[in-house]
Design a protein around this motif. Structure first.
Motif, mmCIF file in Angstrom:
data_model
loop_
_atom_site.group_PDB
_atom_site.id
_atom_site.type_symbol
_atom_site.label_atom_id
_atom_site.label_comp_id
_atom_site.label_asym_id
_atom_site.label_seq_id
_atom_site.Cartn_x
_atom_site.Cartn_y
_atom_site.Cartn_z
ATOM 1 N N SER A 58 56.002 24.429 34.957
ATOM 2 C CA SER A 58 55.486 24.765 33.625
ATOM 3 C C SER A 58 54.343 23.858 33.217
ATOM 4 O O SER A 58 53.763 24.031 32.143
ATOM 5 N N GLY A 59 53.994 22.912 34.105
ATOM 6 C CA GLY A 59 52.987 21.951 33.701
ATOM 7 C C GLY A 59 53.564 20.982 32.677
ATOM 8 O O GLY A 59 54.783 20.912 32.490
ATOM 9 N N GLN A 60 52.691 20.275 32.000
ATOM 10 C CA GLN A 60 53.181 19.305 31.028
ATOM 11 C C GLN A 60 52.167 19.106 29.901
ATOM 12 O O GLN A 60 50.997 18.811 30.153
ATOM 13 N N VAL A 61 52.628 19.281 28.703
ATOM 14 C CA VAL A 61 51.874 18.958 27.489
ATOM 15 C C VAL A 61 52.788 18.091 26.636
ATOM 16 O O VAL A 61 53.914 18.507 26.337
ATOM 17 N N PRO A 62 52.361 16.907 26.239
ATOM 18 C CA PRO A 62 53.237 16.054 25.428
ATOM 19 C C PRO A 62 53.682 16.768 24.156
ATOM 20 O O PRO A 62 52.875 17.454 23.507
ATOM 21 N N PRO A 63 54.966 16.668 23.808
ATOM 22 C CA PRO A 63 55.437 17.294 22.562
ATOM 23 C C PRO A 63 54.613 16.805 21.366
ATOM 24 O O PRO A 63 54.231 15.635 21.298
ATOM 25 N N ARG A 64 54.360 17.709 20.442
ATOM 26 C CA ARG A 64 53.505 17.383 19.286
ATOM 27 C C ARG A 64 54.021 16.165 18.526
ATOM 28 O O ARG A 64 53.229 15.329 18.061
ATOM 29 N N GLU A 65 55.327 16.006 18.427
ATOM 30 C CA GLU A 65 55.883 14.886 17.658
ATOM 31 C C GLU A 65 55.654 13.541 18.341
ATOM 32 O O GLU A 65 55.851 12.486 17.721
ATOM 33 N N HIS A 66 55.244 13.576 19.607
ATOM 34 C CA HIS A 66 54.991 12.331 20.330
ATOM 35 C C HIS A 66 53.513 11.958 20.346
ATOM 36 O O HIS A 66 53.131 10.961 20.965
ATOM 37 N N TRP A 67 52.680 12.754 19.701
ATOM 38 C CA TRP A 67 51.253 12.464 19.706
ATOM 39 C C TRP A 67 50.968 11.236 18.852
ATOM 40 O O TRP A 67 51.669 10.940 17.877
ATOM 41 N N SER A 68 49.896 10.560 19.230
ATOM 42 C CA SER A 68 49.429 9.410 18.459
ATOM 43 C C SER A 68 47.950 9.605 18.156
ATOM 44 O O SER A 68 47.349 10.618 18.538
ATOM 45 N N ALA A 69 47.359 8.607 17.531
ATOM 46 C CA ALA A 69 45.940 8.703 17.181
ATOM 47 C C ALA A 69 45.055 8.766 18.414
ATOM 48 O O ALA A 69 43.919 9.263 18.353
ATOM 49 N N SER A 70 45.584 8.273 19.547
ATOM 50 C CA SER A 70 44.780 8.263 20.775
ATOM 51 C C SER A 70 44.968 9.519 21.622
ATOM 52 O O SER A 70 44.301 9.659 22.657
ATOM 53 N N THR A 71 45.840 10.423 21.196
ATOM 54 C CA THR A 71 46.122 11.605 22.021
ATOM 55 C C THR A 71 44.873 12.443 22.234
ATOM 56 O O THR A 71 44.613 12.939 23.343
ATOM 57 N N LEU A 72 44.062 12.591 21.174
ATOM 58 C CA LEU A 72 42.841 13.389 21.316
ATOM 59 C C LEU A 72 41.763 12.668 22.110
ATOM 60 O O LEU A 72 40.667 13.214 22.299
ATOM 61 N N ALA A 73 42.062 11.480 22.566
ATOM 62 C CA ALA A 73 41.134 10.802 23.473
ATOM 63 C C ALA A 73 41.481 11.115 24.927
ATOM 64 O O ALA A 73 40.725 10.731 25.831
ATOM 65 N N ARG A 74 42.577 11.837 25.159
ATOM 66 C CA ARG A 74 43.016 12.071 26.523
ATOM 67 C C ARG A 74 43.237 13.558 26.838
ATOM 68 O O ARG A 74 42.723 14.065 27.827
ATOM 69 N N LEU A 75 44.000 14.242 26.008
ATOM 70 C CA LEU A 75 44.311 15.646 26.329
ATOM 71 C C LEU A 75 43.065 16.530 26.447
ATOM 72 O O LEU A 75 42.982 17.347 27.378
ATOM 73 N N PRO A 76 42.091 16.431 25.559
ATOM 74 C CA PRO A 76 40.932 17.335 25.653
ATOM 75 C C PRO A 76 40.136 17.192 26.944
ATOM 76 O O PRO A 76 39.439 18.127 27.340
ATOM 77 N N ILE A 77 40.233 16.042 27.599
ATOM 78 C CA ILE A 77 39.504 15.852 28.853
ATOM 79 C C ILE A 77 40.446 15.931 30.060
ATOM 80 O O ILE A 77 40.138 15.446 31.144
ATOM 81 N N GLY A 78 41.608 16.537 29.844
ATOM 82 C CA GLY A 78 42.514 16.828 30.952
ATOM 83 C C GLY A 78 43.273 15.644 31.475
ATOM 84 O O GLY A 78 43.705 15.645 32.636
ATOM 85 N N HIS A 79 43.485 14.628 30.638
ATOM 86 C CA HIS A 79 44.313 13.490 31.016
ATOM 87 C C HIS A 79 45.643 13.592 30.276
ATOM 88 O O HIS A 79 45.684 14.046 29.123
ATOM 89 N N ASP A 80 46.709 13.172 30.926
ATOM 90 C CA ASP A 80 48.066 13.288 30.369
ATOM 91 C C ASP A 80 48.425 14.744 30.095
ATOM 92 O O ASP A 80 49.315 15.043 29.299
ATOM 93 N N LEU A 81 47.720 15.639 30.757
ATOM 94 C CA LEU A 81 47.929 17.080 30.618
ATOM 95 C C LEU A 81 47.996 17.650 32.026
ATOM 96 O O LEU A 81 47.062 17.473 32.812
ATOM 97 N N ALA A 82 49.096 18.292 32.380
ATOM 98 C CA ALA A 82 49.258 18.831 33.729
ATOM 99 C C ALA A 82 49.404 20.350 33.678
ATOM 100 O O ALA A 82 50.102 20.890 32.810
ATOM 101 N N VAL A 83 48.729 21.023 34.591
ATOM 102 C CA VAL A 83 48.774 22.482 34.652
ATOM 103 C C VAL A 83 48.939 22.915 36.109
ATOM 104 O O VAL A 83 48.658 22.149 37.032
ATOM 105 N N THR A 84 49.396 24.142 36.307
ATOM 106 C CA THR A 84 49.360 24.752 37.634
ATOM 107 C C THR A 84 48.064 25.545 37.735
ATOM 108 O O THR A 84 47.420 25.848 36.723
ATOM 109 N N LEU A 85 47.681 25.899 38.941
ATOM 110 C CA LEU A 85 46.423 26.633 39.110
ATOM 111 C C LEU A 85 46.465 28.009 38.437
ATOM 112 O O LEU A 85 45.477 28.411 37.808
#
Length: 574
Positions: A388-415
């Motif tokens: 299913s890949g991995q996206v951190p649960p919304r309740e676990h986000w911090s102020a730095s989350t938007l420094a990583r997820l938008p550029i594909g870090h700490d975010l896992a997907v299948t092809l």
């Protein structure tokens, strides 16, 4: 009249005498015989359904075969009875079994061991298998000529194209240890659709030795209810596209000395999987998630356009690096602070520009779009082992989350997930879950179309068209306005897509990917590629995309573009 009565009396007397003889004189013998066998219910395996591609070309089917077996003790006992009754016409046991062995070995063909067959015939075991993969007609002839030899149903699964699409179709085994015995899928579609393919077993009565239900006395089968064959499956795969995909994947794996290469081709409108190829034997495309790097920027771009955070005419100030809540984000290629257009953020693969834009969009909108694009949830392909890949649960986000997820870090997907996200952009903002099985063929030959997955709107048609236009800048190759992936450009066609690179935790390899669509002005195909290799050739996924697109353009006779894609401004000059 009198004669009739006399005849009737004589018949009754004969019957009475016979009954007394059976009850008194033969009772012990009959009881002993009955004690040695009993009627036992048994299952009849159903014929497994076939699997074909979208044009009806066979991918997998079953061939009925038989296993020849013997119960050595019964064989010897029956020979002895025949020998006692007709010694002049019954050969000695060695000659008798040698004749049977010769017949079996001829039927089994090359590789059969006559000495082993003889040893089994002359042994004292409960049940011995003599030969397998014997044709039904041949087995019938042998059992008719040698009643002490039994035949048991087996099915051999045939894959006429060899390894082609093996990672999708899967494999089967014959399971004697399960009830009922039969072919069972252990991977791929063979496993996920095993129940439909397997059909319904029938029932029969067989005579077995007392206390040994697994020792069937040859020639005693009586069918009570015939088996119902399994359903045939029609996949969305195109055998020709799959063949080319596997060939290209193999070539790129060798060229890049890659640990793995994978490729997925979707129909842009229906999201049907036309091909799914991996270099690894297992289907890593669905089972091994990866961090997509800059390819995830499509979420930020779509959100910025949809919600007015940044349009195609707007700009964002992009320094070489920026710090967000203690997390430093920097562009791979150093540059002075510049005003990037949204096309420039994508085309230059600017991590800083992507993060700056995502912060304008906001956490809630970004989180909502991530889910709408299908990240963090399994697709509806239904393949075993799909992640299913991995996206951190919304309740676990911090102020730095938007420094990583938008550029594909700490975010896992299948092809397939990555391909699905780009399919939404290709399909005017409606994401249709990918599908692999589109129809079943029932026992009566009727083809039944399976329900199509329902599409869900992710962004407006206008936003999708705008993002497609922006993604064309990624492959442009113009002086001073060069995108990051001109290697994906296909001469004569407009292409839209995005590359991504992310270093793996080991530090020894990177994930390099490219996802895109063509023709960009009216997409027909979505292609996602991934190369898992040492960080030596970041353009490999883009070239793989181009080569696959080139083949699709020829196979499906896709018309060339009427005009070249306009060159887009990447950095504001005014």
């Amino acid at each position: 009249m009198v004669l009739g009565r006399v005849a009737l009396v004589l018949m009754l007397l004969v019957a009475a005498v016979k009954l007394v003889h059976v009850q008194v004189f033969q009772a012990e013998a009959l009881s002993a015989r009955a004690a040695k066998q009993r009627a036992t219910p048994s299952d009849i395996p159903a014929q497994r359904g076939s699997i074909v591609d979208r044009a009806g070309r066979p991918l997998a089917f079953s061939v009925d075969t038989r296993v020849l077996y013997v119960v050595p003790r019964l064989l010897r006992a029956n020979w002895q009875k025949a020998r006692d009754k007709r010694p002049d016409r019954t050969p000695d046991f060695e000659t008798y079994t040698a004749r049977i062995a010769d017949t079996v070995v001829r039927a089994a063909g090359e590789g059969a061991d006559r000495d082993q067959v003889l040893a089994k015939l002359r042994g004292d075991g409960q049940r011995e298998e003599l030969a397998e993969n014997i044709g039904p007609a041949t087995a019938w002839e042998i059992t008719a000529a040698h009643p002490d030899i039994g035949s048991e149903y087996r099915a051999v699964r045939v894959y006429p194209n060899g390894e082609l699409a093996a990672n999708v179709i899967g494999t089967t085994v014959w399971r004697k240890d399960q009830k009922p015995a039969g072919t069972r899928g252990i991977s791929g579609v063979e496993s996920s659709r095993d129940q439909a393919l397997a059909g319904r077993t029938g029932r029969r009565i067989v005579d077995t030795e007392q206390g040994r239900d697994d020792v069937v006395i040859p020639g005693t089968e009586r069918v009570l209810e015939p088996a119902t064959p399994g359903a045939g499956l029609e996949l969305t795969l195109d055998v020709d596209v799959q063949f080319m995909a596997q060939q290209l994947v193999s070539e790129h794996a060798k060229r890049s000395s890659a640990h793995d290469v994978s490729l997925v081709v979707l129909d842009a409108k229906t999201a049907e999987v036309l091909a799914m190829a991996t270099e690894q034997k297992i289907n890593t495309a669905v089972s091994v998630p990866f961090e997509p790097g800059g390819a995830a920027a499509v979420i930020t771009a779509a959100g910025a356009v949809e919600h007015g955070a940044l349009g195609p005419a707007g700009t964002v100030s992009v320094p070489e690096r920026v710090r967000v809540d203690g997390v430093e984000v920097r562009d791979r290629i150093g540059h002075a602070t510049q005003d990037f257009t949204l096309a420039g953020v994508l085309a230059r693969s600017s991590d800083v520009g992507t993060v700056q834009t995502a912060r304008k969009l906001g956490e809630d909108r970004f989180a909502d779009l991530t889910a709408r694009f299908g990240f963090g949830a399994r697709t509806e392909l239904g393949l075993p082992g799909e992640g299913s890949g991995q996206v951190p649960p919304r309740e676990h986000w911090s102020a730095s989350t938007l420094a990583r997820l938008p550029i594909g870090h700490d975010l896992a997907v299948t092809l397939p997930q990555l391909a699905s996200a780009y399919q939404a952009i290709a399909n005017d903002g409606v994401r249709v879950p990918p599908r692999l099985v589109r129809a079943e063929t029932r026992q009566n030959g009727q083809r039944v179309e399976l329900p199509r997955p329902a599409g869900a709107r992710v962004v407006s048609p206008q936003t999708a068209a705008t993002v497609r236009g922006l993604l064309r800048a990624v492959v442009q190759d113009s002086p001073g306005q060069k995108g990051s992936s001109p290697a994906a450009a296909l001469p004569g066609y407009q292409v839209a897509g995005k590359s991504g690179t992310r270093e793996q935790p080991s530090g020894q390899r990177v994930w390099n990917c490219f996802a895109g669509m063509f023709p960009a002005e009216s997409p027909r195909f979505v292609i996602a590629t991934l190369v898992d290799a040492a960080p030596t050739d970041s353009d490999a996924p883009a070239r793989l995309f181009r080569e696959m697109a080139d083949y699709l353009a020829q196979r499906y006779r896709v018309p060339m573009a009427k005009e070249r894609a306009p060159v887009q401004e990447l950095v504001a000059t005014g």
